[in-house]
Design a protein around this motif. Structure first.
Motif, PDB file in Angstrom:
ATOM      1  N   LEU A 171       1.258   6.459  -6.751  1.00 59.78           N
ATOM      2  CA  LEU A 171       0.063   7.267  -6.985  1.00 59.78           C
ATOM      3  C   LEU A 171       0.370   8.749  -6.941  1.00 59.78           C
ATOM      4  O   LEU A 171       0.001   9.508  -7.844  1.00 59.78           O
ATOM      5  CB  LEU A 171      -0.999   6.916  -5.946  1.00 59.78           C
ATOM      6  CG  LEU A 171      -2.235   7.832  -5.889  1.00 59.78           C
ATOM      7  CD1 LEU A 171      -3.037   7.708  -7.168  1.00 59.78           C
ATOM      8  CD2 LEU A 171      -3.098   7.502  -4.683  1.00 59.78           C
ATOM      9  N   ALA A 209       2.177   1.767  -3.389  1.00 54.38           N
ATOM     10  CA  ALA A 209       1.085   2.239  -4.243  1.00 54.38           C
ATOM     11  C   ALA A 209       0.876   3.736  -4.060  1.00 54.38           C
ATOM     12  O   ALA A 209       0.664   4.469  -5.041  1.00 54.38           O
ATOM     13  CB  ALA A 209      -0.194   1.479  -3.920  1.00 54.38           C
ATOM     14  N   ARG A 210       0.933   4.218  -2.825  1.00 55.41           N
ATOM     15  CA  ARG A 210       0.794   5.651  -2.580  1.00 55.41           C
ATOM     16  C   ARG A 210       1.969   6.427  -3.165  1.00 55.41           C
ATOM     17  O   ARG A 210       1.810   7.532  -3.686  1.00 55.41           O
ATOM     18  CB  ARG A 210       0.657   5.912  -1.081  1.00 55.41           C
ATOM     19  CG  ARG A 210      -0.721   5.560  -0.521  1.00 55.41           C
ATOM     20  CD  ARG A 210      -0.682   5.428   0.992  1.00 55.41           C
ATOM     21  NE  ARG A 210      -2.008   5.292   1.570  1.00 55.41           N
ATOM     22  CZ  ARG A 210      -2.740   4.190   1.546  1.00 55.41           C
ATOM     23  NH1 ARG A 210      -2.267   3.110   0.935  1.00 55.41           N
ATOM     24  NH2 ARG A 210      -3.927   4.147   2.113  1.00 55.41           N
ATOM     25  N   ALA A 229      -2.738   7.076 -12.185  1.00 53.19           N
ATOM     26  CA  ALA A 229      -2.792   7.194 -10.729  1.00 53.19           C
ATOM     27  C   ALA A 229      -3.907   6.340 -10.147  1.00 53.19           C
ATOM     28  O   ALA A 229      -3.729   5.659  -9.124  1.00 53.19           O
ATOM     29  CB  ALA A 229      -2.990   8.659 -10.337  1.00 53.19           C
ATOM     30  N   ALA A 230      -5.067   6.363 -10.782  1.00 51.67           N
ATOM     31  CA  ALA A 230      -6.179   5.555 -10.295  1.00 51.67           C
ATOM     32  C   ALA A 230      -5.857   4.070 -10.353  1.00 51.67           C
ATOM     33  O   ALA A 230      -6.213   3.301  -9.443  1.00 51.67           O
ATOM     34  CB  ALA A 230      -7.432   5.857 -11.118  1.00 51.67           C
ATOM     35  N   GLN A 235      -2.921   2.694 -10.069  1.00 54.80           N
ATOM     36  CA  GLN A 235      -1.970   2.361  -9.026  1.00 54.80           C
ATOM     37  C   GLN A 235      -2.634   2.312  -7.660  1.00 54.80           C
ATOM     38  O   GLN A 235      -2.233   1.534  -6.786  1.00 54.80           O
ATOM     39  CB  GLN A 235      -0.828   3.369  -9.038  1.00 54.80           C
ATOM     40  CG  GLN A 235       0.028   3.274 -10.294  1.00 54.80           C
ATOM     41  CD  GLN A 235       1.164   4.255 -10.318  1.00 54.80           C
ATOM     42  OE1 GLN A 235       1.888   4.394  -9.351  1.00 54.80           O
ATOM     43  NE2 GLN A 235       1.335   4.942 -11.440  1.00 54.80           N
ATOM     44  N   LEU A 236      -3.656   3.141  -7.469  1.00 48.73           N
ATOM     45  CA  LEU A 236      -4.403   3.097  -6.212  1.00 48.73           C
ATOM     46  C   LEU A 236      -5.165   1.785  -6.084  1.00 48.73           C
ATOM     47  O   LEU A 236      -5.328   1.252  -4.980  1.00 48.73           O
ATOM     48  CB  LEU A 236      -5.373   4.287  -6.148  1.00 48.73           C
ATOM     49  CG  LEU A 236      -6.102   4.494  -4.823  1.00 48.73           C
ATOM     50  CD1 LEU A 236      -5.105   4.765  -3.699  1.00 48.73           C
ATOM     51  CD2 LEU A 236      -7.097   5.641  -4.940  1.00 48.73           C
ATOM     52  N   ALA A 281       0.823  -1.206   0.000  1.00 52.49           N
ATOM     53  CA  ALA A 281       0.000   0.000   0.000  1.00 52.49           C
ATOM     54  C   ALA A 281       0.859   1.259   0.000  1.00 52.49           C
ATOM     55  O   ALA A 281       0.514   2.256  -0.642  1.00 52.49           O
ATOM     56  CB  ALA A 281      -0.922  -0.009   1.217  1.00 52.49           C
TER      57      ALA A 281
END
Length: 409
Positions: free
Chosen positions: A151, A147-148, A274-275, A277-278, A144
């Protein structure tokens, strides 16, 4: 404000990660508009499309050499010092590009500087930040966190791409010459480097010098890292064929896009990236890291080949949008996978070892694309990129699917 920013971090993540996320965001913003403006600036000072490709190659080759130097001699310095040195180099790069107009000085600055013409981060900052982020979280929180990290990079790169319209706005409303407006954006890049330097100054000494971050040679994980490095190199070489600078050139030449239109396009694709990867950690928890890397990447690459063959602008843009919505899910999962399949002591070495071949491979292909553009085959780089990436996906699945992935999922 501090509490609000801390909510960006997954539960159980060390607060130091916030400094690294902030620095990544600033760098990505600068990379976002530089990827669009770099070819326009080089063409404006009288360079040709082949020379644009050569300069793009030099930027990634320089990143590869710098990352290799970090892997070979970085143990002599603290991580904080290396990161601050890279930030100083970012400042110098922006100022030099704003000052020089001849090909050879610009080529030298591109080789030793920090400009990134790619849609992804291929700079020396990457392995240094990855090793520290991996130590700041564990298990699902690490996936996570990466991912951030990806993102925020994608979002800020998208905003940066939108900022590529600023020079044209300044020409129309402020009366500046177009070349001066373009040079001003390089000065802004240098200021971003200064802000990154100030952020790195606040990194705790313990984070850079703790036992978990001490460089160590590859041992038990050498075999899997070698396989991954070889496969990632194929992916990076393919990606270098259509770095954002060259994709921008393709849009400008094939469809007559303006810089403002190209900026809006990259803004939209950046938001979709970005979406994706979130969503990557959620997908990875259900189907695993390797499956997420492969089965989201395959359809994205098919879309890229089809976009190169598309007979109309709306169809090409639609396919490229779909590609952006899928192609970046492998970014945080790939990083988390590498960090998970090696021991904590090997993470810094693994990050550098997998980054260097990627950077070297990616450095070779923009010149090839530039030559193809100069020969009039402007869609061939997109097709080659898609085909090679499809081959990479299939090879990655075949090579890694028999390994135990319990610790990497």
């Amino acid at each position: 404000m501090h509490r609000l920013l801390m909510r960006l971090l997954p539960t159980g993540t060390a607060p130091v990660a916030l400094l690294l996320l902030s620095a990544k965001s600033l760098r990505a913003f600068g990379d976002g508009y530089m990827a669009v403006l770099l070819p326009a600036y080089l063409l404006a000072i009288g360079l040709g499309t082949l020379e644009v490709g050569i300069v793009s190659t030099a930027t990634m080759l320089g990143s590869a050499l710098a990352t290799l130097a970090v892997g070979a001699w970085g143990y002599r310095f603290t991580g904080r010092r290396l990161l601050r040195g890279a930030a100083v180099l970012m400042v110098a790069t922006g100022l030099c590009f704003a000052s020089f107009t001849s090909f050879w000085p610009l080529l030298l600055v591109a080789l030793v500087g920090t400009l990134n013409p790619s849609s992804g981060d291929v700079s020396v900052f990457l392995p240094l930040e990855h090793a520290r982020l991996a130590a700041a979280a564990h298990g699902n929180a690490r996936t996570a966190l990466f991912a951030r990290y990806s993102l925020l990079g994608a979002l800020c790169a998208a905003l940066g791409a939108l900022a590529a319209a600023v020079p044209d706005w300044m020409v129309r409303h402020a009366g500046l010459a177009r070349l001066d407006a373009l040079r001003g954006m390089f000065v802004v890049y240098a200021l971003l480097g200064l802000a990154v330097f100030l952020l790195y100054r606040h990194l705790p000494v313990a984070t850079a010098e703790g036992a978990s971050d001490q460089p160590a040679p590859l041992g038990a994980s050498r075999g899997v890292v070698l396989r991954l490095a070889a496969l990632f190199s194929v992916d990076a070489f393919a990606g270098g064929l259509v770095v954002n600078s060259l994709m921008s050139l393709w849009l400008l030449q094939r469809f007559g896009f303006s810089l403002a239109q190209a900026g809006v396009f990259f803004f939209c694709t950046g938001l979709l990236s970005a979406a994706s990867q979130l969503a990557a950690p959620w997908v990875a928890q259900r189907i695993g890291l390797l499956n997420t890397m492969v089965f989201t990447h395959l359809p994205a690459n098919v879309c890229l080949v089809l976009a190169a063959l598309a007979p109309s602008l709306p169809m090409a843009l639609g396919l490229l949008m779909v590609r952006s919505a899928l192609s970046s899910m492998d970014v945080p999962t790939r990083t988390a996978y590498v960090m998970a399949v090696v021991t904590p002591a090997e993470r810094s070495a693994a990050a550098s070892f997998t980054a260097v071949p990627r950077s070297l491979a990616a450095a070779l292909s923009p010149t090839l694309s530039g030559a193809l553009f100069a020969a009039g085959w402007i869609s061939l780089p997109l097709m080659g990129c898609g085909v090679l990436k499809i081959a990479y996906d299939l090879a990655l699945w075949r090579a890694m699917r028999r390994d135990r992935l319990d610790d990497a999922q």
